[in-house]
Structures are given as structure tokens and as C-alpha cells.
Scaffold this motif. Structure first.
Motif, PDB file in Angstrom:
ATOM      1  N   LEU A  27       0.849  -1.177   0.000  1.00  0.00           N
ATOM      2  CA  LEU A  27       0.000   0.000   0.000  1.00  0.00           C
ATOM      3  C   LEU A  27       0.890   1.234   0.000  1.00  0.00           C
ATOM      4  O   LEU A  27       1.636   1.480   0.946  1.00  0.00           O
ATOM      5  N   VAL A  28       0.846   1.999  -1.058  1.00  0.00           N
ATOM      6  CA  VAL A  28       1.625   3.227  -1.183  1.00  0.00           C
ATOM      7  C   VAL A  28       0.733   4.403  -0.790  1.00  0.00           C
ATOM      8  O   VAL A  28      -0.287   4.656  -1.441  1.00  0.00           O
ATOM      9  N   LEU A  79       3.101   1.502   3.432  1.00  0.00           N
ATOM     10  CA  LEU A  79       2.610   0.927   4.681  1.00  0.00           C
ATOM     11  C   LEU A  79       2.807  -0.577   4.633  1.00  0.00           C
ATOM     12  O   LEU A  79       2.312  -1.249   3.725  1.00  0.00           O
ATOM     13  N   SER A  80       3.545  -1.098   5.610  1.00  0.00           N
ATOM     14  CA  SER A  80       3.820  -2.531   5.650  1.00  0.00           C
ATOM     15  C   SER A  80       4.204  -2.917   7.076  1.00  0.00           C
ATOM     16  O   SER A  80       4.875  -2.161   7.772  1.00  0.00           O
ATOM     17  N   ASP A 125      -1.465   8.187   7.094  1.00  0.00           N
ATOM     18  CA  ASP A 125      -0.963   6.817   7.166  1.00  0.00           C
ATOM     19  C   ASP A 125      -1.842   5.973   8.073  1.00  0.00           C
ATOM     20  O   ASP A 125      -2.202   4.833   7.748  1.00  0.00           O
ATOM     21  N   ALA A 126      -2.170   6.532   9.248  1.00  0.00           N
ATOM     22  CA  ALA A 126      -2.974   5.791  10.224  1.00  0.00           C
ATOM     23  C   ALA A 126      -4.354   5.461   9.671  1.00  0.00           C
ATOM     24  O   ALA A 126      -4.860   4.341   9.847  1.00  0.00           O
ATOM     25  N   THR A 142      -3.905  -5.359   2.467  1.00  0.00           N
ATOM     26  CA  THR A 142      -2.702  -5.134   1.671  1.00  0.00           C
ATOM     27  C   THR A 142      -1.457  -4.947   2.530  1.00  0.00           C
ATOM     28  O   THR A 142      -0.389  -4.715   1.990  1.00  0.00           O
ATOM     29  N   LEU A 143      -1.578  -5.015   3.849  1.00  0.00           N
ATOM     30  CA  LEU A 143      -0.424  -4.732   4.697  1.00  0.00           C
ATOM     31  C   LEU A 143       0.303  -6.006   5.096  1.00  0.00           C
ATOM     32  O   LEU A 143      -0.311  -7.059   5.170  1.00  0.00           O
TER      33      LEU A 143
END
Length: 290
Positions: free
Chosen positions: A244-245, A260-261, A278-279, A289-290
Motif C-alpha cells: 500500500l503506497v 505501509l507494511s 498513514d494511520a 494489503t499490509l
């Protein structure tokens, strides 16, 4: 106290727009944050007694506002996402008409309308027909009408649509002031609309309430999940397919991406301090997707 208790809304054809949402609110602002199509507007319409829930309750000071909406409506200000006006009326005429519909006395209404036109920066154009107003100016008229009766509950759905950056800041500050002694529900898909004013954020997606927390709680929960790296432009598609960008910037060295990973996405990635965007994305995309 204003409460939505296990509220659901299903439309014809079986589309469930709201699915078992419970929100209990006292004075202060609740920022309802979610992507387009998350069910926010449907939830706001139920809260404003514009539409009845398929299931669940809406309570105002403990009274059933679905069965007996009068008490809530008398103390409610509502700005829907799609706000219509009479284009041949001026702002003063339009607000006077709505004030009469709300039962405000003529003298008090005139004073209140002048106060609100100054508040939303329309005093100098209050005699112009609304058909000649820009989209942002019409949005400010909508804000003014929602405040006519000095409501205890203020519900605003995507209120900054069409406003320029200066007006957005002005309106966010206004909402923050109003939330000191009343319930304010602000619905938006724009993180910046809530991060500077809401201490209580409810994240909604797919018609469900995913998380309700303070900004600080959301940021703590996202710590260790945000990474930054610079990649060649031709690698961007592969990175976006795997991770996830949250944002990207093209530079002379390549594309600077924020990912995000739960684990380091690839060699060369550096941990970054999360922000509220981001949160929010982490909550909406948790387990996907993380």
C-alpha cells in the motif's frame, strides 16, 4: 447526549449502506472519516432524521428521535453533501425564508442572518442572487443555514467541498469553536479536514465503523508500519502491486514512495514517522494489503 445505536440502513435491491454502527456523542467534534462510498452520507442522513434506519435507534437526550423526531429537529443544524438553493433569491432572502420555516421571529432572524453572513464572509454579497454565486460561496450559504437556530447538534457532510484553502482553514476553525458546547459530526474523506480540529475520529468503510480513537491513539497503532524508499520509475507498478503506497513524489533520483507494511518492504527502505493519513489508510486496509 446524542446516540446512534446499532444503526443499519439497507436500500431497495438489498444494498446495505450502513451496517450496525454505534456512536455515542457528547459535546465536542466527532470526525467521521472514510473513503467515498463508505456509507458516511447515509449515516448522516439517518442521524439528521432525513431518512429512517432499517434497524437501530437514534436517541437525543435519551428520547427516540426516529419515532418522535421533533425535539431533535428543533435543535439540529444539517448541511448535506448535496445542498440546493433557490437561484433567484439572494443569500439574505434565502436565509430569511429558512429562518421563517424554522419558526424564528423576524427581528431575531434578521440579526442572526447578519451575524452569520459576516461569519461566513458573505456580508458584502448578501444581496446578489444565489444563481450568481460560485460553488464555494454556495457552500458557505449552506454553512450559514445550518447554524440559523444555534443548534445543539450540528451535522455537516463533506462541508469543505468547493472551498479554497483559506476558506477551508476558516471553516475548520469555526467548527472547532462551535464544538466547545455542542455535538458536531463532521463527515469527510479528506484527512486534513479532521486532523487539526477533531479529537475524536471514527473511521468508516463498507458501511461499518472500523475504529474510533483519538489521533494520538491512531498514530501509536501505526508506529513501525511506515517506510520510505526511492525506486526507479519503472519499479513503481511492482511496488504498488505488493504494498500500500500512501504517497509518492517524483525526484531527480527516482520516485520517493511512502509505503505501509508490517515488515520492511525491501532493502533500502527506511522507517518513517507515521502521520494521520498513514494511520487512516492502515485502518481502512487492515488485513488486505499490509
Amino acid at each position: 447526549m446524542f446516540e446512534l445505536v446499532d444503526v443499519s440502513k439497507t436500500y431497495r435491491g438489498g444494498k446495505r449502506a450502513v451496517d450496525g454502527v454505534t456512536l455515542r456523542m457528547g459535546p465536542g467534534m466527532v470526525g467521521l472519516l472514510g473513503p467515498n462510498g463508505a456509507g458516511k452520507s447515509s449515516l448522516m442522513r439517518v442521524a439528521a432524521t432525513v431518512t429512517r434506519p432499517t434497524a437501530g435507534r437514534v436517541l437525543f437526550h435519551g428520547e427516540d428521535a426516529v419515532a418522535r423526531p421533533g425535539a431533535l429537529r428543533a435543535r439540529l443544524g444539517y448541511l448535506p453533501q448535496d445542498f440546493g438553493v433557490y437561484p433567484n433569491l439572494s443569500a439574505r432572502e434565502f436565509l430569511s425564508y429558512l429562518a421563517a420555516a424554522k419558526g424564528l421571529r423576524a427581528r431575531a432572524a434578521r440579526a442572526r442572518i447578519e451575524e452569520l453572513l459576516h461569519l461566513v464572509n458573505l456580508a458584502e454579497t448578501g444581496k446578489r442572487p444565489l444563481g450568481a454565486y460560485s460553488g464555494g460561496m454556495l457552500r458557505r450559504v449552506g454553512i450559514a443555514q445550518a447554524l440559523l437556530a444555534d443548534p445543539q447538534v450540528l451535522i455537516v457532510d463533506e462541508p469543505t467541498a468547493g472551498l479554497d484553502p483559506e476558506e477551508r482553514v476558516r471553516f475548520r476553525n469555526l467548527l472547532s469553536d462551535l464544538a466547545a458546547d455542542r455535538v458536531v459530526m463532521l463527515s469527510t474523506h479528506i484527512v486534513s479536514d479532521v486532523e487539526s480540529v477533531a479529537r475524536d475520529i471514527a473511521v468508516v468503510a463498507g458501511g461499518r465503523l472500523l475504529r474510533r480513537a483519538t489521533p494520538e491513539q491512531l498514530l501509536r497503532e501505526t508506529a513501525g508500519m511506515v517506510w520510505e524508499l526511492t525506486i526507479p520509475p519503472d519499479a513503481l507498478t511492482a511496488v504498488r502491486a505488493r504494498h500500500l503506497v500512501s504517497r509518492m513524489v517524483r525526484t531527480a533520483e527516482g520516485v520517493r514512495v511512502r509505503v505501509l507494511s508490517h515488515t520492511c518492504p525491501q532493502a533500502g527502505a527506511a522507517p518513517a514517522v507515521p502521520d494521520l493519513e498513514d494511520a487512516y489508510l492502515a485502518v481502512v486496509n487492515a488485513g488486505v494489503t499490509l
